[in-house]
Design a protein around this motif. Structure first.
Motif, PDB file in Angstrom:
ATOM      1  N   ILE A   5       0.822  -1.203   0.000  1.00  0.00           N
ATOM      2  CA  ILE A   5       0.000   0.000   0.000  1.00  0.00           C
ATOM      3  C   ILE A   5       0.865   1.266   0.000  1.00  0.00           C
ATOM      4  O   ILE A   5       0.451   2.314  -0.469  1.00  0.00           O
ATOM      5  N   LEU A   6       2.082   1.154   0.532  1.00  0.00           N
ATOM      6  CA  LEU A   6       3.024   2.276   0.544  1.00  0.00           C
ATOM      7  C   LEU A   6       4.090   2.051  -0.513  1.00  0.00           C
ATOM      8  O   LEU A   6       4.550   0.933  -0.718  1.00  0.00           O
ATOM      9  N   ASP A   7       4.491   3.118  -1.180  1.00  0.00           N
ATOM     10  CA  ASP A   7       5.501   3.021  -2.223  1.00  0.00           C
ATOM     11  C   ASP A   7       6.891   2.919  -1.608  1.00  0.00           C
ATOM     12  O   ASP A   7       7.406   3.872  -1.033  1.00  0.00           O
ATOM     13  N   ALA A   8       7.476   1.724  -1.715  1.00  0.00           N
ATOM     14  CA  ALA A   8       8.837   1.489  -1.236  1.00  0.00           C
ATOM     15  C   ALA A   8       9.706   1.009  -2.392  1.00  0.00           C
ATOM     16  O   ALA A   8      10.688   0.311  -2.194  1.00  0.00           O
ATOM     17  N   GLY A   9       9.278   1.340  -3.618  1.00  0.00           N
ATOM     18  CA  GLY A   9      10.029   0.940  -4.789  1.00  0.00           C
ATOM     19  C   GLY A   9       9.568  -0.373  -5.396  1.00  0.00           C
ATOM     20  O   GLY A   9      10.153  -0.849  -6.365  1.00  0.00           O
ATOM     21  N   GLN A  10       8.519  -0.993  -4.845  1.00  0.00           N
ATOM     22  CA  GLN A  10       8.015  -2.247  -5.395  1.00  0.00           C
ATOM     23  C   GLN A  10       7.259  -1.986  -6.696  1.00  0.00           C
ATOM     24  O   GLN A  10       6.962  -0.855  -7.040  1.00  0.00           O
ATOM     25  N   ILE A  16      -4.391  -4.222  -1.193  1.00  0.00           N
ATOM     26  CA  ILE A  16      -4.941  -5.513  -1.632  1.00  0.00           C
ATOM     27  C   ILE A  16      -6.233  -5.882  -0.930  1.00  0.00           C
ATOM     28  O   ILE A  16      -6.861  -6.872  -1.290  1.00  0.00           O
ATOM     29  N   ARG A  17      -6.673  -5.071   0.032  1.00  0.00           N
ATOM     30  CA  ARG A  17      -8.010  -5.283   0.590  1.00  0.00           C
ATOM     31  C   ARG A  17      -9.072  -4.972  -0.464  1.00  0.00           C
ATOM     32  O   ARG A  17     -10.223  -5.347  -0.321  1.00  0.00           O
ATOM     33  N   HIS A  34       4.071 -10.809   8.471  1.00  0.00           N
ATOM     34  CA  HIS A  34       3.585  -9.847   9.461  1.00  0.00           C
ATOM     35  C   HIS A  34       2.575  -8.858   8.868  1.00  0.00           C
ATOM     36  O   HIS A  34       2.640  -7.660   9.109  1.00  0.00           O
ATOM     37  N   PHE A  35       1.658  -9.392   8.068  1.00  0.00           N
ATOM     38  CA  PHE A  35       0.607  -8.576   7.478  1.00  0.00           C
ATOM     39  C   PHE A  35      -0.788  -9.109   7.791  1.00  0.00           C
ATOM     40  O   PHE A  35      -1.662  -8.369   8.223  1.00  0.00           O
TER      41      PHE A  35
END
Length: 76
Positions: A5-10, A16-17, A34-35
């Protein structure tokens, strides 16, 4: 392919909910760490359905949750 949900370069920035933005039977491996313990049951069960939708037959899934051996984690 990474989804968060947060942009970390993925590759995919997405909540995805709201579903998994991938075609049916297109994923051969899943990894979540851990999600899932942060989701309610109302959020978790539709997500599991989405994972089944996008998974190829025989897909591998790795799930890491804290205290997965406790009664509180049984609904996963």
């Amino acid at each position: 392919v990474g989804i968060d949900i947060l942009d970390a370069g993925q590759e995919i920035v997405w909540d995805i909910r709201k579903g998994i933005p991938l075609p049916d039977r297109s994923v051969k491996e899943f990894h979540t760490s851990h999600f899932l313990e942060h989701l309610t049951r109302e959020e978790l069960y539709p997500l599991i359905d989405e994972i089944r939708r996008v998974a190829i037959p025989g897909a591998l899934m790795t799930i890491i949750v804290p205290h997965g051996d406790t009664d509180e984690a049984d609904f996963l």
